[in-house]
Design an enzyme around this catalytic site. Structure first.
Site, PDB file in Angstrom:
ATOM      1  CG  MET A 140      -1.814  -1.260   1.288  1.00 15.31           C
ATOM      2  SD  MET A 140      -2.745  -1.573  -0.229  1.00 15.31           S
ATOM      3  CE  MET A 140      -4.124  -0.487  -0.001  1.00 15.31           C
ATOM      4  CG  HIS A 191      -6.220  -2.247  -8.636  1.00 10.68           C
ATOM      5  ND1 HIS A 191      -5.918  -1.418  -7.573  1.00 10.68           N
ATOM      6  CD2 HIS A 191      -7.462  -1.897  -9.055  1.00 10.68           C
ATOM      7  CE1 HIS A 191      -6.934  -0.589  -7.375  1.00 10.68           C
ATOM      8  NE2 HIS A 191      -7.880  -0.860  -8.254  1.00 10.68           N
TER       9      HIS A 191
HETATM   10  C1  GRF Z   1      -5.822  -7.255  -1.897  1.00 12.54           C
HETATM   11  O1  GRF Z   1      -7.191  -7.144  -2.144  1.00 12.54           O
HETATM   12  C2  GRF Z   1      -5.038  -6.431  -2.874  1.00 12.54           C
HETATM   13  O2  GRF Z   1      -5.538  -6.462  -4.155  1.00 12.54           O
HETATM   14  C3  GRF Z   1      -5.209  -5.079  -2.256  1.00 12.54           C
HETATM   15  O3  GRF Z   1      -5.027  -5.295  -0.880  1.00 12.54           O
HETATM   16  C4  GRF Z   1      -5.450  -6.615  -0.580  1.00 12.54           C
HETATM   17  C5  GRF Z   1      -4.331  -7.325   0.083  1.00 12.54           C
HETATM   18  O4  GRF Z   1      -4.717  -8.586   0.552  1.00 12.54           O
HETATM   19  N1  GRF Z   1      -4.339  -4.105  -2.820  1.00 12.54           N
HETATM   20  P1  GRF Z   1      -3.638  -9.586   1.132  1.00 12.54           P
HETATM   21  O5  GRF Z   1      -2.770  -8.799   2.085  1.00 12.54           O
HETATM   22  O6  GRF Z   1      -2.851 -10.131  -0.012  1.00 12.54           O
HETATM   23  O7  GRF Z   1      -4.431 -10.652   1.841  1.00 12.54           O
END
Ligand code: GRF
Length: 195
Positions: A94, A113
């Site tokens: 993020m 995404h």
């Molecule tokens: C996922 O939905 C990804 O696409 C978004 O954040 C979430 C992360 O999930 N950017 P995780 O940490 O892989 O379980």
């Protein structure tokens, strides 16, 4: 020597729960002579992905943003170079990557995404798509450029919004597709880069 045959040496960058990171790490183990993932980096000291990496025996470096994104990315790049990293898989990372970072790995940084880009870029794509009452949504795997979720698209998968969906069920179905699309990408990558 087996190491000489390895052409894909990837690092995962993640910030949160880490289900995508775990999915990638487990799937890559199907191709031990073609892809290695010797390093996971997180910018979040509290992230559950750290526990997942430990459980899978994968080294994890915690490199928070701190006061200088430039310095943070310099530290990350140093770790990538030291580990001979050729590809970077963003898995719920993020933070927007800076130019020095993107320029160091042209066409080698991949992001997942959770929307059908170009619809719903940004941090809360599931929430945005759900609140917009779209009849279907999806997930997008794409190369990373300097924009926010604007890089060239590699693949997309769609799912329907069901009448009784809540945001949680909507998100859970999408997350399964995120995992699927990354697995399929790895299958393709090892065939093309490490044959
Ligand atoms: C996922 O939905 C990804 O696409 C978004 O954040 C979430 C992360 O999930 N950017 P995780 O940490 O892989 O379980």
């Amino acid at each position: 020597m087996a190491v000489d045959r390895l052409k894909v040496c990837a690092a995962i960058l993640a910030s949160g729960n880490g289900s995508n990171a775990e999915n990638i790490l487990r799937h890559a183990r199907a191709y031990p002579s073609k892809i290695s993932i010797p390093l996971l980096i997180t910018n979040n000291p509290e992230a559950y992905v750290i526990t997942r990496a430990r459980n899978l025996g994968v080294p994890c470096e915690v490199i928070p943003r701190g006061s200088s994104k430039h310095m943070q990315e310099g530290r990350i790049l140093k770790a990538l170079v030291e580990n001979g990293i050729t590809h970077i898989f963003l898995a719920g990372y993020m933070q927007i990557l800076g130019t020095q970072f993107i320029d160091a790995y042209p066409d080698r940084i991949i992001n997942i995404h959770p929307s059908l880009l170009p619809a719903f870029p940004g941090r809360d794509a599931y929430g945005d798509a759900f609140n917009a009452n779209v009849p279907e949504s999806g997930v997008t795997l794409h190369y990373v450029d300097e924009g926010v979720d604007t890089g060239p698209i590699i693949a997309q998968k769609k799912f329907a919004r069901l009448p009784d969906d809540t945001l949680e069920t909507f998100r859970a179905r999408g997350l399964q597709l995120e995992h699927e699309i990354y697995r399929e990408y790895i299958d393709t990558l090892v065939r093309s880069e490490a044959a």
